[in-house]
Every structure is written in structure tokens, then in C-alpha cells.
Design a protein around this motif. Structure first.
Motif, mmCIF file in Angstrom:
data_model
loop_
_atom_site.group_PDB
_atom_site.id
_atom_site.type_symbol
_atom_site.label_atom_id
_atom_site.label_comp_id
_atom_site.label_asym_id
_atom_site.label_seq_id
_atom_site.Cartn_x
_atom_site.Cartn_y
_atom_site.Cartn_z
ATOM 1 N N VAL A 38 0.851 -1.200 0.000
ATOM 2 C CA VAL A 38 0.000 0.000 0.000
ATOM 3 C C VAL A 38 0.888 1.251 0.000
ATOM 4 O O VAL A 38 0.645 2.203 -0.757
ATOM 5 N N ILE A 39 1.924 1.259 0.821
ATOM 6 C CA ILE A 39 2.831 2.409 0.901
ATOM 7 C C ILE A 39 3.460 2.669 -0.459
ATOM 8 O O ILE A 39 3.522 3.819 -0.931
ATOM 9 N N ALA A 40 3.921 1.607 -1.105
ATOM 10 C CA ALA A 40 4.574 1.750 -2.411
ATOM 11 C C ALA A 40 3.612 2.371 -3.429
ATOM 12 O O ALA A 40 3.969 3.292 -4.182
ATOM 13 N N ARG A 41 2.376 1.886 -3.451
ATOM 14 C CA ARG A 41 1.407 2.373 -4.428
ATOM 15 C C ARG A 41 1.080 3.850 -4.198
ATOM 16 O O ARG A 41 1.006 4.652 -5.145
ATOM 17 N N LEU A 42 0.914 4.241 -2.915
ATOM 18 C CA LEU A 42 0.557 5.620 -2.607
ATOM 19 C C LEU A 42 1.715 6.575 -2.888
ATOM 20 O O LEU A 42 1.503 7.695 -3.373
ATOM 21 N N LEU A 43 2.938 6.152 -2.613
ATOM 22 C CA LEU A 43 4.083 7.020 -2.900
ATOM 23 C C LEU A 43 4.292 7.160 -4.406
ATOM 24 O O LEU A 43 4.653 8.240 -4.899
ATOM 25 N N ALA A 44 4.069 6.068 -5.133
ATOM 26 C CA ALA A 44 4.222 6.139 -6.592
ATOM 27 C C ALA A 44 3.239 7.143 -7.197
ATOM 28 O O ALA A 44 3.555 7.806 -8.193
ATOM 29 N N ARG A 45 2.070 7.274 -6.598
ATOM 30 C CA ARG A 45 1.072 8.221 -7.100
ATOM 31 C C ARG A 45 1.501 9.683 -6.904
ATOM 32 O O ARG A 45 0.940 10.578 -7.522
ATOM 33 N N THR A 46 2.461 9.898 -5.992
ATOM 34 C CA THR A 46 2.898 11.277 -5.706
ATOM 35 C C THR A 46 4.314 11.522 -6.228
ATOM 36 O O THR A 46 5.067 12.288 -5.646
ATOM 37 N N ASP A 47 4.641 10.823 -7.330
ATOM 38 C CA ASP A 47 5.874 11.077 -8.083
ATOM 39 C C ASP A 47 7.146 10.562 -7.419
ATOM 40 O O ASP A 47 8.246 10.952 -7.813
ATOM 41 N N TRP A 48 7.028 9.703 -6.431
ATOM 42 C CA TRP A 48 8.223 9.039 -5.910
ATOM 43 C C TRP A 48 8.664 7.954 -6.891
ATOM 44 O O TRP A 48 7.821 7.301 -7.531
ATOM 45 N N GLN A 49 9.960 7.749 -7.019
ATOM 46 C CA GLN A 49 10.501 6.621 -7.778
ATOM 47 C C GLN A 49 10.558 5.424 -6.822
ATOM 48 O O GLN A 49 11.388 5.397 -5.914
ATOM 49 N N VAL A 50 9.680 4.474 -7.049
ATOM 50 C CA VAL A 50 9.477 3.391 -6.079
ATOM 51 C C VAL A 50 10.055 2.090 -6.612
ATOM 52 O O VAL A 50 9.782 1.686 -7.753
ATOM 53 N N ARG A 51 10.850 1.457 -5.765
ATOM 54 C CA ARG A 51 11.362 0.115 -6.058
ATOM 55 C C ARG A 51 10.885 -0.797 -4.933
ATOM 56 O O ARG A 51 11.076 -0.493 -3.751
ATOM 57 N N VAL A 52 10.246 -1.902 -5.288
ATOM 58 C CA VAL A 52 9.692 -2.822 -4.295
ATOM 59 C C VAL A 52 10.463 -4.131 -4.334
ATOM 60 O O VAL A 52 10.634 -4.741 -5.405
ATOM 61 N N LEU A 53 10.913 -4.560 -3.181
ATOM 62 C CA LEU A 53 11.544 -5.866 -3.019
ATOM 63 C C LEU A 53 10.601 -6.711 -2.177
ATOM 64 O O LEU A 53 10.180 -6.290 -1.082
ATOM 65 N N GLY A 54 10.245 -7.887 -2.693
ATOM 66 C CA GLY A 54 9.298 -8.732 -1.986
ATOM 67 C C GLY A 54 9.642 -10.196 -2.131
ATOM 68 O O GLY A 54 10.685 -10.570 -2.664
ATOM 69 N N MET A 55 8.734 -11.036 -1.673
ATOM 70 C CA MET A 55 8.966 -12.477 -1.645
ATOM 71 C C MET A 55 8.010 -13.187 -2.596
ATOM 72 O O MET A 55 6.885 -12.730 -2.831
#
Length: 545
Positions: free
Chosen positions: A68-85
Motif C-alpha cells: 500500500v505504501i509503495a502504491r501511494l508514494l508512486a502516485r505522488t511522483d516518488w521513484q518506487v522500487r519494491v523488493l518482496g517475496m
């Protein structure tokens, strides 16, 4: 009167969340979205200019918050990189994971991938409050890197935001699972931690305050269910746990009017009394042999300054001469032995006693039996605790307050101290809170275990011997200069003065710990114990509403 902010254990938090979702009033997805929005909002508040963020998502609900954090930050022009499992989490987290995958990829949660690109901010959403075993494998390597295992302690920690807590930290104890209880250079340190609804014990105990950094408690709409869980029919879910003025931010609706409450009670003690000194309590401090009177005088001065109407210091006759100096308001009376103390305690106007500071172990051992037999409110500190450890628990009652530091606690409760020092290999780990509550249960007295994370616990009620007594955590990690000789004697005197004024033992110990810390904080570095008693009035003035 108890004051402060309510704390919930991880089990209590899960129970409240379950009640909320079972009621149909809120869904798990909604709670996850609110939690993620709270974290994203705090990030944007502190870093208003969008940059590069790496969000580390674990296998469970904490990872769901991360998506959720990644999606919301991406909407406000952050360059988002997600590392997951590569796993299938629970249904709520799985839904949030699918929502993110529509916006961007999920890269492997490995140390090598984490090091591949530098970020302005790292978000730890790997493990939350429910962790029960130490991290292993690739995730353990990721956490070691975040903790500075490459030799650069500042590499990530000034840019690390953690969701609920730094991953690996037990939220019931403040210990890192699978690691020694002592601080380590590669412990995971955050600049900012956002938790939800209520603080947890691990935020305030042991490694919690140092490793969580700034702690923000975000409201995610569970207030109504938490209130319901505090009803008399829900005793197993009631917190019975309070924090006094720790360094965290709580929502406006949750911020207690503690200062006004303390001040109101202080004024109430003055009203309608006619101003007679005995109406404000008579406290006695049992001093020791010649050459050991300084500690008892510190305690007696503190009892005076906290508002006891009359304070008497009672050394043996041979030591009376060294107590002839100021303060002139202090009364003096010789008490040579147990018989003399028994005779003195026939005076029913004596409200509370303090024994231990500078008393001497042998003298304390002689005077404890008549003191305890009297049933008077009392503070047992320093030499009295050493004597008590040799004598056993006979005679203790719920009007006694024991104030041990760690070494004295280990003499009084060696098995609890040993367990508390052991490396926790699974969670929830035994905490300082657990140990203090058990000590209160065994002794039947209020126990105040001193330290930067002071814990105060009352014994269970007599009609509910299997229940848990109320406890208070006073987090004072920001006052390291309070670790000085004589400071504990002042605390013992403050508590004795408040007991003499008629406060209950738990309230006297809790309020006394708060006043002790507030006074020290107002003095600042360079403090010596002699400074504390005379600055107590200033701490009260700061509480005027």
C-alpha cells in the motif's frame, strides 16, 4: 489516579483487530489501507520533495502494508522500487500485492538486490509486531545490511522508516530475537517508526526506544473496539498497562490530559484540610550510622519538597550530630533499635516510611520486622533490599514499594533476572515488564524496577489472584545524566512523601518516577543528586494547566 497513554501487547492488539473485523464494521483490507496511508503520509511530511524509495515487503500483513505504501508514494511522483517475496500471503495482503503489481514489478528481497540501487529512503515492511522466531536466510542478510554490517552504521539508519517496528524486534519485550540482550553495533536502527492505534511494550523497553527512533502512533479507526475491550467483562483483553510520557506522538484524540490530572490531584489534597501539616502527611526516613547520612538526607529533602507536611529523619543516636545542618524544616529523632522504632510507630500520624538509603544492611535487617509488622506504607530501597533478599518475603504487603535497580533485583529474584538476561530464541520473549509483574505477584508488594525503561507493577488484587496487576512503563531514555550516585535515594524520598500524602502505592511510585524524570530533564547534563530535591517545585510549576 493513573495517567499516561495506554499500551497494548501484541496479543491484545490482535484480539482488538479481530473483534473489529468480526463485527463487520471494518475489513482487513481497510485496516491495511489505512495503515499504509498513515506511513506514506508521515514519509511525505518529512520528505516533501519526492525522491527514490525502496520498500521491503515481507511475507505477511506487514508486507501488505508495504505494498500500500509503495502504491501511494508512486502516485505522488516518488521513484518506487519494491523488493518482496515469491509467496502467497494471506488474503488481505495478497490483494494489496496484486494492486501493486498493476503499477510496478516486485524484485527479489535479497541483500544483493537491495545493494544494487541506492535510495533516499528505505521502508522496512518485512516483519511487524507478531514475529515469534528470529529471521533467517536471505531476510536475515537483508536485515544485517540495513543494520550496518558493511561497517557503515550511518549507511541506512538515517533513511530507514519502519512499519510497526524494526524487523526482528520483539514487540512484547524490546529484545531482538536470536540475539543477546545487550546492544549490538549492527542492531537495526530506524529514523522513524510508525505503529498503529497504541504503542506496544517493545517500543518502550530494552532496545526499543533506541532502535525505533522517532515513534509515531497512527489512528486507524480501532478506538471503539479498544474501548469495548476495556469493559469489566473483557478483563483478559484490558491493557492494565500505561506509559508515562514516553517520546512518541499519539493522535490528538488519544493524548491524555495527564498534566492537568496530576495537578488537579495535587490541589485536591490541599483543599479543605485547614492547612495543618499533619493533614498533608508525616514521612519518616530511617537513616544509618555515622558517616553514612548523605543518602538519607537526600531522601528526606525530596519527601519535603514533594509536599509531605512533616518529614522526620531518624538516625541512631550516635549519628544525630551529622544531621544538625539544613534544611531547618527537617525534624530529627533518634531511633537506636527495633524497640525504639516499634515505640515510635505507635504514633498513628506517621503516614509512610523510607528505609534503605545509607541505612546499612545490618541496621535495615533489624528495623524491617517492626516496620513491616506495623502495616504502614513504606519504601524499601538500597540496603533494605539487600537485607530483604537475605530475610525472605515474610511481612511484605501491598502498601510496600520496592525500588530495586538491576543488581538488587537479581539478588531478590535471581531466577527472573537470569531469564531476563538470557538470549531470546523465540517470541514473545520474557520482558522487563513480565519480570516486574511476576516479582510483584510473588512479593505481594508494588515493585519499581529502575532503569532508563523503569517498570512499575502492582500485585494482583486479592480477589483476583490469578489476574494481572496494573503496570506502568516510564521511558526516560533521553535523560542519561540521571544515572548518577544518589539519584535513586531522591526517588525513594519522593515516593515516600507521596505515600505520606495518601496516594496509593502504585500511583505514588508512578507519579514519583515521572516527577523524578521531569526534574532531571529540567536540570540537564551535569546534574548531581543534590540538585534534584530543590528543583522539584519547578517540575510542579510546569504542570500548571
Amino acid at each position: 489516579m493513573l495517567f499516561g497513554t495506554e499500551i497494548l501487547t501484541t496479543a491484545q492488539m490482535r484480539a482488538i483487530e479481530s473483534d473489529a473485523m468480526a463485527s463487520g464494521g471494518v475489513s482487513g483490507v481497510q485496516l491495511m489501507q489505512r495503515a499504509g496511508a498513515a506511513v506514506a503520509g508521515q514519509i511525505r511530511l518529512r520528505w516533501p520533495k519526492p525522491g527514490r524509495v525502496t520498500v521491503l515487503c515481507g511475507p505477511g500483513n506487514n508486507g501488505g502494508d508495504g505494498y500500500v505504501i509503495a502504491r501511494l508514494l508512486a502516485r505522488t511522483d516518488w521513484q518506487v522500487r519494491v523488493l518482496g517475496m515469491d509467496n502467497e500471503p494471506g488474503p488481505d495482503a495478497a490483494e494489496m500485492k496484486r494492486c501493486w503489481q498493476k503499477a510496478g514489478p516486485i524484485l527479489p528481497l535479497t541483500r544483493a538486490e537491495l545493494r544494487r540501487n541506492e535510495a533516499d529512503i528505505y521502508v522496512d515492511a518485512i516483519f511487524g509486531t507478531g514475529l515469534t522466531r528470529p529471521p533467517v536466510g536471505e531476510i536475515a542478510e537483508v536485515l544485517d545490511y540495513l543494520g550496518g554490517s558493511d561497517g557503515d552504521d550511518g549507511h541506512v539508519r538515517q533513511r530507514l522508516v519502519t512499519v510497526d517496528c524494526p524487523s526482528g524486534l520483539c514487540m512484547d519485550s524490546g529484545a531482538f530475537l536470536g540475539k543477546p540482550r545487550q546492544p549490538s553495533a549492527d542492531d537495526l536502527h530506524a529514523r522513524l517508526t510508525i505503529t498503529f492505534d497504541s504503542p506496544k511494550p517493545g517500543h518502550l523497553l530494552e532496545r526499543g526506544p533506541a532502535c525505533c527512533g522517532e515513534l509515531v502512533v497512527a489512528d486507524i479507526g480501532l478506538h471503539d473496539w479498544r474501548v469495548r475491550a476495556s469493559g469489566p467483562e473483557q478483563d483478559h483483553r484490558t491493557a492494565h498497562l500505561t506509559a508515562i510520557w514516553p517520546r512518541f506522538r499519539v493522535p490528538d484524540a488519544r493524548r491524555p490530559a495527564a498534566a492537568q490530572g496530576i495537578w488537579a490531584e495535587w490541589l485536591e489534597k490541599r483543599e479543605g484540610s485547614g492547612g495543618h501539616k499533619f493533614s498533608h502527611g508525616h514521612a519518616m526516613v530511617l537513616a544509618g550510622p555515622p558517616g553514612h547520612g548523605g543518602a538519607a538526607r537526600l531522601a528526606a529533602r525530596a519527601a519535603l519538597r514533594v509536599g509531605a507536611g512533616l518529614v522526620t529523619i531518624c538516625p541512631p543516636g550516635a549519628a544525630m550530630i551529622e544531621h544538625a545542618g539544613p534544611p531547618d524544616a527537617l525534624m530529627r529523632r533518634a531511633v537506636d533499635d527495633a524497640t525504639a522504632l516499634s515505640d515510635l510507630l505507635q504514633d498513628q500520624r506517621i503516614g509512610a516510611l523510607c528505609i534503605g538509603p545509607g541505612c546499612g544492611v545490618e541496621r535495615a535487617r533489624e528495623l524491617l520486622p517492626p516496620l513491616l509488622d506495623s502495616g504502614r506504607a513504606c519504601v524499601l530501597d538500597a540496603d533494605a533490599l539487600t537485607a530483604l533478599a537475605a530475610m525472605g518475603w515474610n511481612g511484605l504487603h501491598d502498601r510496600c514499594v520496592l525500588t530495586p535497580h538491576g543488581g538488587e533485583f537479581s539478588r531478590l529474584f535471581p531466577d527472573l533476572a537470569e531469564r531476563l538476561a538470557a538470549r531470546p530464541d523465540h517470541g514473545p520473549a520474557l520482558s522487563k515488564l513480565d519480570a516486574t509483574r511476576e516479582a510483584a505477584r510473588r512479593s505481594g508488594a508494588v515493585v519499581l524496577l529502575k532503569g532508563p525503561d523503569t517498570v512499575i507493577a502492582a500485585p494482583p488484587r486479592r480477589d483476583k489472584p490469578n489476574a494481572t496487576g496494573h503496570a506502568v512503563i516510564h521511558s526516560a531514555f533521553d535523560i542519561p545524566w540521571l544515572a548518577t550516585a544518589g539519584a535513586g535515594d531522591v526517588l525513594a524520598g519522593i515516593i515516600a512523601g507521596l505515600l505520606a500524602r495518601g496516594l496509593t502505592p502504585l500511583t505514588a511510585a508512578s507519579l514519583g518516577s515521572f516527577l523524578h524524570g521531569a526534574t532531571a530533564r529540567g536540570i540537564g547534563p551535569g546534574l548531581i543528586a543534590d540538585d534534584l530535591p530543590d528543583r522539584i517545585p519547578g517540575a510542579f510549576l510546569d504542570l500548571v494547566p
